[in-house]
Design a protein around this motif. Structure first.
Motif, mmCIF file in Angstrom:
data_model
loop_
_atom_site.group_PDB
_atom_site.id
_atom_site.type_symbol
_atom_site.label_atom_id
_atom_site.label_comp_id
_atom_site.label_asym_id
_atom_site.label_seq_id
_atom_site.Cartn_x
_atom_site.Cartn_y
_atom_site.Cartn_z
ATOM 1 N N ASN A 82 21.064 9.648 12.521
ATOM 2 C CA ASN A 82 22.404 10.146 12.234
ATOM 3 C C ASN A 82 23.200 9.228 11.312
ATOM 4 N N HIS A 83 22.629 8.058 10.959
ATOM 5 C CA HIS A 83 23.283 7.163 10.009
ATOM 6 C C HIS A 83 22.837 7.423 8.574
ATOM 7 N N GLY A 84 21.900 8.343 8.386
ATOM 8 C CA GLY A 84 21.447 8.680 7.047
ATOM 9 C C GLY A 84 20.207 7.945 6.598
ATOM 10 N N ALA A 85 19.621 7.093 7.467
ATOM 11 C CA ALA A 85 18.385 6.407 7.124
ATOM 12 C C ALA A 85 17.192 7.309 7.435
ATOM 13 N N THR A 86 16.172 7.261 6.576
ATOM 14 C CA THR A 86 14.971 8.062 6.746
ATOM 15 C C THR A 86 13.794 7.138 7.010
ATOM 16 N N TYR A 87 12.917 7.525 7.942
ATOM 17 C CA TYR A 87 11.799 6.693 8.349
ATOM 18 C C TYR A 87 10.481 7.443 8.162
ATOM 19 N N ALA A 88 9.476 6.728 7.669
ATOM 20 C CA ALA A 88 8.120 7.258 7.541
ATOM 21 C C ALA A 88 7.184 6.285 8.239
ATOM 22 N N PHE A 89 6.360 6.781 9.169
ATOM 23 C CA PHE A 89 5.509 5.935 9.992
ATOM 24 C C PHE A 89 4.052 6.038 9.561
ATOM 25 N N SER A 90 3.365 4.890 9.613
ATOM 26 C CA SER A 90 1.932 4.845 9.325
ATOM 27 C C SER A 90 1.331 3.685 10.122
ATOM 28 N N GLY A 91 0.433 3.995 11.041
ATOM 29 C CA GLY A 91 -0.154 2.943 11.866
ATOM 30 C C GLY A 91 0.909 2.227 12.676
ATOM 31 N N THR A 92 0.898 0.897 12.617
ATOM 32 C CA THR A 92 1.850 0.085 13.373
ATOM 33 C C THR A 92 3.092 -0.262 12.557
ATOM 34 N N MET A 148 0.798 -1.214 0.000
ATOM 35 C CA MET A 148 0.000 0.000 0.000
ATOM 36 C C MET A 148 0.836 1.273 0.000
ATOM 37 N N ARG A 149 2.145 1.159 -0.118
ATOM 38 C CA ARG A 149 3.014 2.334 -0.011
ATOM 39 C C ARG A 149 2.625 3.416 -1.013
ATOM 40 N N CYS A 150 2.232 3.048 -2.216
ATOM 41 C CA CYS A 150 1.917 4.025 -3.257
ATOM 42 C C CYS A 150 0.424 4.295 -3.389
ATOM 43 N N SER A 151 -0.364 3.894 -2.405
ATOM 44 C CA SER A 151 -1.793 4.181 -2.435
ATOM 45 C C SER A 151 -2.037 5.678 -2.292
ATOM 46 N N PRO A 152 -2.905 6.264 -3.115
ATOM 47 C CA PRO A 152 -3.196 7.699 -2.984
ATOM 48 C C PRO A 152 -3.905 8.038 -1.681
ATOM 49 N N HIS A 153 -4.371 7.022 -0.950
ATOM 50 C CA HIS A 153 -5.071 7.240 0.312
ATOM 51 C C HIS A 153 -4.148 7.033 1.514
ATOM 52 N N GLY A 196 9.415 -0.050 22.008
ATOM 53 C CA GLY A 196 8.913 1.266 21.653
ATOM 54 C C GLY A 196 7.410 1.349 21.621
ATOM 55 N N PRO A 197 6.871 2.434 21.088
ATOM 56 C CA PRO A 197 5.417 2.633 21.043
ATOM 57 C C PRO A 197 4.771 1.752 19.977
ATOM 58 N N SER A 198 3.477 1.511 20.120
ATOM 59 C CA SER A 198 2.755 0.720 19.123
ATOM 60 C C SER A 198 2.513 1.522 17.849
ATOM 61 N N ALA A 199 2.446 2.838 17.973
ATOM 62 C CA ALA A 199 2.307 3.747 16.834
ATOM 63 C C ALA A 199 3.073 5.024 17.179
ATOM 64 N N VAL A 200 3.404 5.815 16.158
ATOM 65 C CA VAL A 200 4.229 7.010 16.353
ATOM 66 C C VAL A 200 3.480 8.248 15.881
ATOM 67 N N ASP A 201 3.306 9.221 16.771
ATOM 68 C CA ASP A 201 2.652 10.488 16.427
ATOM 69 C C ASP A 201 3.646 11.528 15.931
ATOM 70 N N ALA A 202 4.881 11.483 16.451
ATOM 71 C CA ALA A 202 5.921 12.433 16.059
ATOM 72 C C ALA A 202 7.272 11.776 16.315
ATOM 73 N N ALA A 249 4.244 10.296 10.968
ATOM 74 C CA ALA A 249 5.497 10.905 11.425
ATOM 75 C C ALA A 249 6.598 10.618 10.418
ATOM 76 N N LEU A 250 7.619 11.497 10.407
ATOM 77 C CA LEU A 250 8.796 11.342 9.556
ATOM 78 C C LEU A 250 10.031 11.721 10.364
ATOM 79 N N THR A 251 11.149 11.056 10.087
ATOM 80 C CA THR A 251 12.414 11.470 10.704
ATOM 81 C C THR A 251 13.576 10.818 9.984
ATOM 82 N N SER A 252 14.783 11.309 10.249
ATOM 83 C CA SER A 252 16.022 10.702 9.759
ATOM 84 C C SER A 252 16.961 10.532 10.940
#
Length: 391
Positions: free
Chosen positions: A199-209, A184-189, A233-239, A194-197
């Motif tokens: 210090n190793h240069g990896a970028t993370y995008a969170f959705s649900g669990t 579902m990564r490319c779903s328009p819905h 960690g948390p079950s889901a990420v808000d920020a 949350a988003l973050t990167s």
């Protein structure tokens, strides 16, 4: 580590069965459950692949970061689930595959018995197949699985090999979900929280669990359950935000802090209330945070809640002074400040930028000053463009 390997197998198998079901729907039946006259019977190939006793031989990523699933003499490629013979894609390899992994950006390694083959995208490298012991001294055969491990998840870039952890049944894996995030990564819905990167240069995008990771090779987004990377960690990420070799994950009023050196380790004493970590704006009680970000090289944490945007200096700890800033947004779901673009499909493709997301919309600014000076929202793009999708 075996849990890490099992996640994409479970998610991929569910998505594969769903896709095959759409492509090969069950025929209408009579009131007695028989196939209606003139209709074809269900494809036994589909039935077998969606049964509880079926599993993949191996999974890996190709040079574009797309998941590949191996079974018998065939390989499937997400997201369209095109099937082809292994021998057609990788010449001279005698299927089936015992283990497969990608190393670096280009090379895909296929292992069978005591031999290993490597296939760069242009041509087969000379000298292969080789004995597994010659290529990877000390590694026994036959193997059950192998997976590339990136810096930040392991102490150094490398490959993990598995032997003797038993048969992995994809459909029975407890972390499978109904939406199949890789699919579902490319779903328009799609809605990101949350988003973050780090210090190793990896970028993370969170959705649900779940989350997607864009690793240091910038070779495609890879999805996993949050619990696989951050089991405490948390079950889901808000920020989420990173600072001084630490990763901060916020859920509700709680903040989890992980050390990023040599894998993610929860700092003792966490989770704790966010206000204990960074304080609160004067006269305001924050029940939740919508988004947060720190720009590379800065100690200024920007926090967004509803229509309000503040910054505070993390070097001041819980005694930090919160300063409110103007901005044109009424609400955002996530934010990310980058030193360089995430890729050619993102709206800041030519340089650094600040990404803000709200629902399906992605807004880009060149820096925080441009955000503060804006009187109206810029033209949005679809948030999936941030994840390398094209529509």
């Amino acid at each position: 580590m075996a849990r890490v390997l099992g996640a994409p197998v479970a998610l991929g198998l569910w998505s594969l069965c769903w896709s095959l079901a759409i492509a090969t729907p069950l025929p209408p039946t009579s009131a007695h459950g028989n196939v209606a006259e003139g209709e074809t019977k269900p494809d036994p190939d589909v039935t077998e692949r969606c049964s509880d006793g079926w599993s993949f031989d191996a999974t890996t990523l190709d040079d574009n970061g797309t998941m590949l699933f191996f079974k018998g003499e065939f390989v499937w490629k997400s997201h369209k689930w095109d099937r082809e013979l292994i021998s057609e894609r990788w010449k001279n390899f005698p299927s089936p595959v015992d283990a497969a992994f990608r190393q670096g950006h280009n090379s895909v390694f296929l292992i069978k018995g005591d031999k290993v083959w490597v296939y760069p995208p242009e041509k087969k490298e000379k000298g292969y197949p080789k004995l597994l012991q010659d290529e990877f001294p000390g590694i026994p055969s036959p193997l059950d699985a192998a997976v590339e491990c990136h810096r930040g998840e392991c102490q150094a870039e490398g490959v993990l090999f598995f032997q003797g952890h038993g048969h992995r049944n994809g459909t029975g894996h407890g972390n499978s979900t109904h939406h199949g995030p890789e699919y579902m990564r490319c779903s328009p819905h799609l809605v990101l929280s949350a988003l973050t990167s780090d210090n190793h240069g990896a970028t993370y995008a969170f959705s649900g669990t779940h989350y997607w990771r864009l690793d240091t090779s910038r070779d495609g987004w890879h999805s996993w359950p949050i619990a696989h990377q951050w089991p405490q960690g948390p079950s889901a990420v808000d920020a989420a935000f990173s600072w001084e070799e630490k990763l901060y994950l916020v859920q509700g009023t709680q903040v989890y802090v992980f050390l990023t050196k040599g894998g993610y380790t929860l700092v003792s004493g966490y989770p704790k209330r966010l206000e204990k970590e960074v304080g609160t704006p004067h006269g305001i009680i924050l029940d939740s945070v919508d988004a947060a970000f720190i720009c590379p090289g800065s100690s200024r944490l920007h926090i967004m809640a509803g229509r309000r945007l503040w910054w505070l200096d993390l070097k001041s700890g819980a005694q930090a002074t919160w300063t409110e800033l103007p901005w044109p947004h009424e609400k955002v779901d996530g934010a990310l400040c980058m030193e360089k673009s995430l890729g050619p499909n993102s709206c800041s493709a030519n340089g650094p930028g600040l990404y803000l997301i709200h629902g399906p919309n992605l807004y880009c600014y060149s820096d925080v000053e441009k955000l503060n000076a804006a009187k109206a929202l810029p033209q949005p793009q679809n948030v999936t463009s941030l994840l390398g999708c094209t529509h």
